[in-house]
Motif scaffolding. Structure first.
Motif, PDB file in Angstrom:
ATOM      1  N   ASP A 115      64.709  32.831  59.135  1.00 30.08           N
ATOM      2  CA  ASP A 115      64.386  32.643  57.710  1.00 30.08           C
ATOM      3  C   ASP A 115      65.178  31.460  57.134  1.00 30.08           C
ATOM      4  O   ASP A 115      64.666  30.722  56.292  1.00 30.08           O
ATOM      5  CB  ASP A 115      64.672  33.918  56.910  1.00 30.08           C
ATOM      6  N   ASP A 145      61.184  32.017  52.091  1.00 26.04           N
ATOM      7  CA  ASP A 145      61.955  32.700  53.137  1.00 26.04           C
ATOM      8  C   ASP A 145      63.428  32.842  52.763  1.00 26.04           C
ATOM      9  O   ASP A 145      64.136  33.681  53.320  1.00 26.04           O
ATOM     10  CB  ASP A 145      61.819  31.935  54.457  1.00 26.04           C
ATOM     11  N   THR A 186      56.122  36.340  60.521  1.00 29.31           N
ATOM     12  CA  THR A 186      56.585  37.681  60.906  1.00 29.31           C
ATOM     13  C   THR A 186      55.563  38.713  60.439  1.00 29.31           C
ATOM     14  O   THR A 186      54.419  38.632  60.842  1.00 29.31           O
ATOM     15  CB  THR A 186      58.007  37.927  60.359  1.00 29.31           C
ATOM     16  N   ASP A 225      58.086  31.363  59.164  1.00 29.73           N
ATOM     17  CA  ASP A 225      58.055  32.164  60.384  1.00 29.73           C
ATOM     18  C   ASP A 225      57.007  33.258  60.176  1.00 29.73           C
ATOM     19  O   ASP A 225      57.111  34.042  59.244  1.00 29.73           O
ATOM     20  CB  ASP A 225      59.441  32.738  60.720  1.00 29.73           C
TER      21      ASP A 225
HETATM   22 MG    MG Z   1      60.228  34.519  56.790  1.00 25.18          MG
END
Ligand code: MG
Length: 336
Positions: free
Chosen positions: A86, A45, A221, A219
């Motif tokens: 991130d 990230d 996404t 995360d």
């Molecule tokens: Mg990410």
């Protein structure tokens, strides 16, 4: 690798196609990390840059969401949350953000004010200043594209590659809300209850659990939970076993996904985190998350295994097992 002649929307989808494209392009770049840290080869990230005994974390992302304003947020809020998150999932306290706008000529200034105002609100809530900015105006193209980059500082960086067999997998809340909220708004589809994006900055919540045995974070996404779990399994070289009936999904998201023929596990989230935590700390971490506003629906959904290295295996509600593959891309383009 599939032979690429022309870029397609799938190459920005956060799945296999995007990773292959970045890997291919990165071969043109001889320098991909700094001071023995991590960088483009890891495709985490953020990059880790060791600087005089500290770990600087650096990340960047561009936002092309359509529509620019959606239930629960807008492109400005999204761009701030995306970059803060991130950094946060690398275990880094966000320190500063830069933002560059590519604006189409004729774009209303009042809309731009609203968007930047939202960025300011997240900046204040998360206490992360925006310290550098740029605007470019183009005569045609998308109405507005925002790029944000951010730096943070991590005491103990958390990478995708740190999951060990026996670790538990936690998701911080319901999945698919952002993808369905943006899609239904764009297509003008109603699914009963009005769904809102989960777009939110996660650093405050994540900072509360960093002292425990957190071995991997992401995360989910673009490409959703399916993409995040597959990346962690591959990079950590362990299997991940997930119990599908433990995954929190809102009724409206489930109904919309069924109607559209989309797997909710591949839908984008903008306010959720997947956490790999040691077995001994799992319940403690879950309890801490559940006491926060953004983590109140957190659940343990599975665990890391020695078997099935690099794969995600899911037990379905009927007791069968299936491989949860890395999606090729996001099933819904331009949601972030
Ligand atoms: Mg990410």
């Amino acid at each position: 690798m599939e032979r690429i002649n022309l870029i397609k929307s799938i190459h920005g989808g956060g799945g296999i196609a995007m990773y292959e494209l970045i890997s291919r392009l990165a071969k043109n770049l001889p320098l991909r990390s700094v001071n023995g840290g991590t960088g483009l080869d890891e495709q985490d990230d953020g990059a880790i840059i060791p600087v005089s005994g500290k770990n600087l974390v650096f990340t960047t992302d561009s936002y092309t969401v359509d529509p620019l304003f959606f239930p629960g947020g807008n492109i400005g809020k999204l761009s701030m949350c995306g970059t803060i998150n991130d950094l946060a999932v690398m275990g880094a306290r966000p320190v500063a953000i830069s933002s560059a706008f590519v604006i189409s000529e004729g774009f209303p200034l009042s809309d731009l004010d609203r968007i930047v105002n939202s960025m300011g609100k997240i900046s204040r809530i998360a206490n992360v200043p925006i310290v550098a900015a740029d605007t470019k105006v183009v005569d045609k193209g998308l109405d507005l594209i925002i790029n944000t980059a951010g730096i943070g500082i991590a005491k103990n960086p958390v990478m995708d590659s740190g999951l060990n067999p026996g670790d538990k997998i936690i998701i911080s809340g319901s999945i698919g809300d952002h993808g369905i909220a943006v899609l239904s708004d764009r297509e003008g589809i109603k699914f009963g209850t009005r769904l809102k994006s989960d777009c939110a900055p996660l650093w405050t919540m994540i900072s509360k659990i960093l002292g425990y045995g957190i071995h991997a974070m992401k995360d989910p996404t673009r490409g959703g939970l399916a993409s995040a779990l597959n990346e962690i399994a591959k990079k950590s070289d362990v299997g991940i076993f997930i119990d599908e009936k433990r995954i929190p999904i809102r009724k409206g998201v489930m109904a919309a996904s069924e109607m559209l023929g989309i797997d909710p596990l591949t839908l984008a989230n903008e306010g959720k985190v997947v956490i790999g935590v040691s077995d001994s700390d799992a319940n403690r971490v879950l309890g801490i998350l559940q006491k926060t506003r953004l983590g109140k629906n957190a659940r343990i959904i599975g665990e890391a295994t020695k078997e099935n290295k690099g794969r995600v295996i899911m037990e379905t509600p009927t007791g069968g097992k299936r491989i949860l593959d890395m999606p090729l891309g996001d099933p819904v383009p331009r949601v972030c």
